[in-house]
Scaffold this active site. Structure first.
Site, PDB file in Angstrom:
ATOM      1  N   HIS A  41      40.294  77.817  12.436  1.00 53.58           N
ATOM      2  CA  HIS A  41      39.371  76.850  13.027  1.00 53.58           C
ATOM      3  C   HIS A  41      37.911  77.265  12.897  1.00 53.58           C
ATOM      4  O   HIS A  41      37.020  76.530  13.320  1.00 53.58           O
ATOM      5  CB  HIS A  41      39.725  76.609  14.493  1.00 53.58           C
ATOM      6  CG  HIS A  41      41.105  76.054  14.673  1.00 53.58           C
ATOM      7  ND1 HIS A  41      41.509  74.896  14.059  1.00 53.58           N
ATOM      8  CD2 HIS A  41      42.168  76.513  15.360  1.00 53.58           C
ATOM      9  CE1 HIS A  41      42.775  74.653  14.371  1.00 53.58           C
ATOM     10  NE2 HIS A  41      43.195  75.619  15.148  1.00 53.58           N
TER      11      HIS A  41
ATOM     12  N   PRO B  72      32.171  69.964  26.826  1.00 56.58           N
ATOM     13  CA  PRO B  72      31.156  70.733  27.569  1.00 56.58           C
ATOM     14  C   PRO B  72      30.006  69.829  28.002  1.00 56.58           C
ATOM     15  O   PRO B  72      29.554  68.987  27.224  1.00 56.58           O
ATOM     16  CB  PRO B  72      30.673  71.760  26.544  1.00 56.58           C
ATOM     17  CG  PRO B  72      31.771  71.871  25.553  1.00 56.58           C
ATOM     18  CD  PRO B  72      32.419  70.519  25.507  1.00 56.58           C
ATOM     19  N   GLU B  73      29.576  69.999  29.243  1.00 56.63           N
ATOM     20  CA  GLU B  73      28.465  69.221  29.774  1.00 56.63           C
ATOM     21  C   GLU B  73      27.320  70.189  30.092  1.00 56.63           C
ATOM     22  O   GLU B  73      27.354  71.329  29.638  1.00 56.63           O
ATOM     23  CB  GLU B  73      28.934  68.447  31.023  1.00 56.63           C
ATOM     24  CG  GLU B  73      30.160  67.586  30.739  1.00 56.63           C
ATOM     25  CD  GLU B  73      30.727  66.891  31.970  1.00 56.63           C
ATOM     26  OE1 GLU B  73      29.956  66.570  32.886  1.00 56.63           O
ATOM     27  OE2 GLU B  73      31.948  66.676  32.008  1.00 56.63           O
TER      28      GLU B  73
ATOM     29  N   ARG C 255      38.743  70.527  16.661  1.00 54.17           N
ATOM     30  CA  ARG C 255      38.840  69.098  16.343  1.00 54.17           C
ATOM     31  C   ARG C 255      37.728  68.588  15.445  1.00 54.17           C
ATOM     32  O   ARG C 255      37.729  67.409  15.067  1.00 54.17           O
ATOM     33  CB  ARG C 255      38.927  68.292  17.647  1.00 54.17           C
ATOM     34  CG  ARG C 255      40.248  68.598  18.359  1.00 54.17           C
ATOM     35  CD  ARG C 255      40.450  67.784  19.583  1.00 54.17           C
ATOM     36  NE  ARG C 255      40.511  66.348  19.311  1.00 54.17           N
ATOM     37  CZ  ARG C 255      40.652  65.426  20.243  1.00 54.17           C
ATOM     38  NH1 ARG C 255      40.742  65.788  21.502  1.00 54.17           N
ATOM     39  NH2 ARG C 255      40.704  64.160  19.925  1.00 54.17           N
TER      40      ARG C 255
END
Ligand SMILES: [Zn+2]
Length: 269
Positions: free
Chosen positions: A91, A2-3, A110
């Site tokens: 997760h 994400p930016e 991750r």
């Protein structure tokens, strides 16, 4: 990852739902990427009231009266609001329960993302490390930031968070295509006119993406579990071999600054 447009989308949604609320309870399902760890994190935040949720570069700032929690989504992190019937998945890392029974899950496949409780001094230090916010700075100010004697590629310069904050791989490639500048070009060979074009195109592409709630090229989802809508508008990123939307020649894919990089060899000089 994400930016700016994706993190800003998440920030706005978080701010709308949890600013002014108190953290009533935190359940830790998977420890390891929060500071301080585990039960100490819980003790550091439970009972505290959130003034609001801000953003600096790609970092979320959950602000208290004194200090904050810094949050980074990194590759695969997400914050999603859930209801009381929600059962955690493998997760999920934490559940936050706010006053009014608003429930927020922090999840990360991750495990590169983090949450960090900081004091006011640590907050000031952390936020001062970044370059200007591209949606707040003027075109001229951004163009000036890009004026560097550096021989490194212009793409590496755009990815450098101390030069301009919030730009990552997607929007670096997109802005460079719009401006007609090849990502491999040495930063010190980019002309003054090109810097101005690039600065304007950075602002344009980020603004347009934000209006679509960002790009879901990989795992990104917002706090409602929804994907961003800007993928369909990308001109080069993820389009290696496909026709350039300007000249119809195939988009090239290469590696610049250790990142997969997309450009048009005809449109970008
Ligand atoms: Zn082209």
């Amino acid at each position: 990852m994400p930016e700016l447009p994706e993190v800003e989308t998440v920030r706005r949604q978080l701010h709308d739902r949890i600013s002014g609320k108190t953290i009533r309870e935190v359940l830790v399902f998977k420890t390891g990427r929060e500071t301080p760890l585990g039960e100490k994190f819980v003790q550091a935040v439970v009972g505290r009231k959130l003034k609001g949720v801000e953003r600096r570069a790609k970092v979320l700032v959950f602000r208290f009266d004194d200090g904050a929690i810094l949050g980074h989504l990194k590759m695969t992190g997400s914050f999603v609001f859930v209801n009381k019937k929600y059962s955690p998945t493998k997760h999920d890392r934490m559940l936050f329960v706010f006053s009014g029974d608003t429930r927020l899950i922090w999840s990360d496949v991750r495990m590169f993302g983090y949450l960090k409780v900081v004091t006011p001094d640590e907050l000031t230090a952390a936020l001062s490390a970044y370059g200007p916010e591209p949606l707040e700075a003027s075109v001229g100010a951004l163009a000036d930031r890009l004026q560097r004697k550096s021989m490194r590629s212009i793409k590496a310069t755009l990815l450098d968070q101390t030069v301009i904050a919030g730009i990552g791989n997607i929007y670096a490639d997109e802005a460079l295509h719009r401006a007609g500048v090849r990502p491999t070009r040495a930063t010190n060979k980019v002309t003054a006119d090109e810097r101005l074009r690039l600065a304007k195109d950075i602002k344009n592409v980020l603004t347009e993406s934000l209006a679509q709630k960002g790009t879901s090229a990989n795992d990104y989802i917002d706090t409602e579990g929804q994907k961003g809508g800007f993928l369909a508008f990308l001109r080069v990123y993820g389009r290696g071999g496909e026709p350039c939307r300007t000249c119809q020649r195939p988009i090239m894919k290469t590696v610049v600054a250790q990142r997969g990089t997309h450009y048009c060899a005809y449109c970008q000089k």
